[in-house]
Structures are given as structure tokens and as C-alpha cells.
Design a protein around this motif. Structure first.
Motif, PDB file in Angstrom:
ATOM      1  N   LEU A  77       0.816  -1.214   0.000  1.00  0.00           N
ATOM      2  CA  LEU A  77       0.000   0.000   0.000  1.00  0.00           C
ATOM      3  C   LEU A  77       0.846   1.258   0.000  1.00  0.00           C
ATOM      4  N   GLY A  78       2.116   1.124   0.396  1.00  0.00           N
ATOM      5  CA  GLY A  78       3.026   2.264   0.387  1.00  0.00           C
ATOM      6  C   GLY A  78       2.797   3.270   1.490  1.00  0.00           C
ATOM      7  N   ILE A  79       2.065   2.867   2.540  1.00  0.00           N
ATOM      8  CA  ILE A  79       1.797   3.798   3.641  1.00  0.00           C
ATOM      9  C   ILE A  79       3.036   3.933   4.511  1.00  0.00           C
ATOM     10  N   ILE A  80       3.486   2.828   5.061  1.00  0.00           N
ATOM     11  CA  ILE A  80       4.697   2.779   5.867  1.00  0.00           C
ATOM     12  C   ILE A  80       5.227   1.355   5.834  1.00  0.00           C
ATOM     13  N   GLN A  81       6.506   1.204   5.589  1.00  0.00           N
ATOM     14  CA  GLN A  81       7.123  -0.111   5.508  1.00  0.00           C
ATOM     15  C   GLN A  81       7.446  -0.613   6.915  1.00  0.00           C
ATOM     16  N   LEU A  82       6.968  -1.791   7.237  1.00  0.00           N
ATOM     17  CA  LEU A  82       7.161  -2.364   8.566  1.00  0.00           C
ATOM     18  C   LEU A  82       7.767  -3.761   8.461  1.00  0.00           C
ATOM     19  N   PRO A  83       8.554  -4.185   9.451  1.00  0.00           N
ATOM     20  CA  PRO A  83       9.083  -5.547   9.460  1.00  0.00           C
ATOM     21  C   PRO A  83       7.970  -6.553   9.726  1.00  0.00           C
ATOM     22  N   PHE A  84       8.243  -7.828   9.419  1.00  0.00           N
ATOM     23  CA  PHE A  84       7.225  -8.861   9.578  1.00  0.00           C
ATOM     24  C   PHE A  84       6.749  -8.981  11.024  1.00  0.00           C
ATOM     25  N   PHE A  85       7.660  -8.792  11.974  1.00  0.00           N
ATOM     26  CA  PHE A  85       7.252  -8.903  13.382  1.00  0.00           C
ATOM     27  C   PHE A  85       6.194  -7.855  13.716  1.00  0.00           C
ATOM     28  N   ALA A  86       6.426  -6.611  13.310  1.00  0.00           N
ATOM     29  CA  ALA A  86       5.465  -5.545  13.584  1.00  0.00           C
ATOM     30  C   ALA A  86       4.141  -5.801  12.870  1.00  0.00           C
TER      31      ALA A  86
END
Length: 215
Positions: A77-86
Motif C-alpha cells: 500500500l506504500g503507507i509505511i514499511q514495517l518488518p514482519f514482526f510488527a
């Protein structure tokens, strides 16, 4: 015992990930569920409709699909890149909050209506009435089902293993790669979850005994 002792690194890292997932998602779901419960009993029709819609949609959606969305669709979606854990934590919070909400709402319904009316007569706002009068009593009334929801959350963390998150559910494929018995490893994992659930059960009984005396 050999399966456990020779793979302590796998079990240690796996259960550490499970505990981290559970703590973050557990706190988040309690906060989210509390907000949703407040929306569902709010005097504002729009908030009630949003809360009801959220609960009905999420409760009828499999957890796997919720985690699938956060693991594979969220970053696109390009909102905010987060790691898999988050992302796994977010999925578990979104899913479990709906169940926490319904448990808290059932507790709110056990509080006599007269208490809310009395607090309004004293000039309390809805937020003050909910936070200072109703919700403390509601939580005391629903300790057993609330702890049961959190225990279910603890077990649901194993699904995150399918989305590249290191936790107890990811121990099995690693054991298979090392040539150890997955069945025996599964028994140790099951025992590990029993050990994790016991403190929650003891906490539930302690709170029930303490608050039953208070009531």
C-alpha cells in the motif's frame, strides 16, 4: 530429551519470539478492545455503527486472512514499511481486539443502569462515567473470559510462523531440516505452551479472588 537439549537454541529463540508477540499483541488488543467497547456503548450513533461493523467483520474473518493481509498486502500500500514482526503484531491486535471488545461489552451490560444515571446526575461526562464508574466494574465481572481470550491469543501466535516470523511455530521446520523427530519436538512445544498458560491461569484466579472480596 535429546531433541530438546540438542536444540535449545531453536526452542529458546522460538519461545522468546512467542512471548514478545504475545506481550505486544496482548497489550495492544486490550487497548484496542477497550476503545471498541467504548464505541459500542457510546451515545453517538456513528461510533456505535463503526464499532459494531468492525467487530462483525473481523470476528467473521479467519485470522490467517488477517495476517495474510498484513504480511503481503500492507507494505504494497506504500503507507509505511514495517518488518514482519510488527505486521504480525498488528494483525493479532486487529483480530483479538474484536473479541476483547465483546467481552468488555458484556461486562458493561452487567453494571446496573442506575450507576450511569447517578454519575450523569453528578455532572460526569460520558468519558468519565465510562472510565471511572462503569469500566472498572465491567473488567472485574469478565476476568475469566478476558483471560481466555488472551490465552487464545497466545496460541494464535503460532500462525505467524507461516509469515516469516520467528516464534514457537517455526521450530517444527527447523527440527525437520536438522533431522530430528518433529513429533517429539511438537510434544516439547506443547509443554512449553502449557508452562506459558499456567501463569495466566494463576493470575486469573488471583484477580477473581481479590475482586470477589472487593465486591
Amino acid at each position: 530429551m535429546d531433541v530438546l537439549l540438542q536444540n535449545l537454541d531453536l526452542f529458546g529463540v522460538g519461545f522468546l519470539g512467542t512471548i514478545e508477540l504475545f506481550v505486544v499483541a496482548g497489550i495492544g488488543s486490550l487497548i484496542g478492545g477497550g476503545i471498541l467497547a467504548a464505541m459500542r456503548v457510546s451515545p453517538v450513533p456513528f461510533l456505535r455503527a463503526v464499532g459494531t461493523g468492525y467487530v462483525n467483520v473481523v470476528r467473521n474473518t479467519p485470522l490467517t486472512l488477517v495476517l495474510f493481509f498484513f504480511a503481503f498486502a500492507w507494505n504494497r500500500l506504500g503507507i509505511i514499511q514495517l518488518p514482519f514482526f510488527a505486521l504480525a503484531c498488528a494483525g493479532l491486535i486487529v483480530y483479538t481486539s474484536a473479541f476483547v471488545c465483546e467481552v468488555l461489552r458484556s461486562g458493561v451490560n452487567t453494571v446496573p443502569v442506575g450507576q450511569a444515571e447517578a454519575s450523569r446526575a453528578l455532572g460526569f461526562t460520558f468519558a468519565l462515567t465510562l472510565s471511572q464508574v462503569i469500566m472498572p466494574q465491567a473488567v472485574r465481572a469478565v476476568v475469566p473470559p478476558l483471560v481466555s481470550v488472551e490465552i487464545a491469543l497466545l496460541k494464535n501466535t503460532t500462525i505467524a510462523a507461516g509469515f516469516s516470523v520467528v516464534e514457537a511455530g517455526s521450530i517444527f521446520p527447523s527440527l525437520s531440516e536438522r533431522g530430528y523427530s518433529v513429533l517429539v519436538g511438537g510434544l516439547w512445544v506443547a509443554l512449553g505452551f502449557v508452562i506459558l498458560v499456567v501463569p495466566l491461569t494463576l493470575l486469573q484466579r488471583s484477580l477473581e479472588n481479590r475482586w470477589s472480596v472487593t465486591r
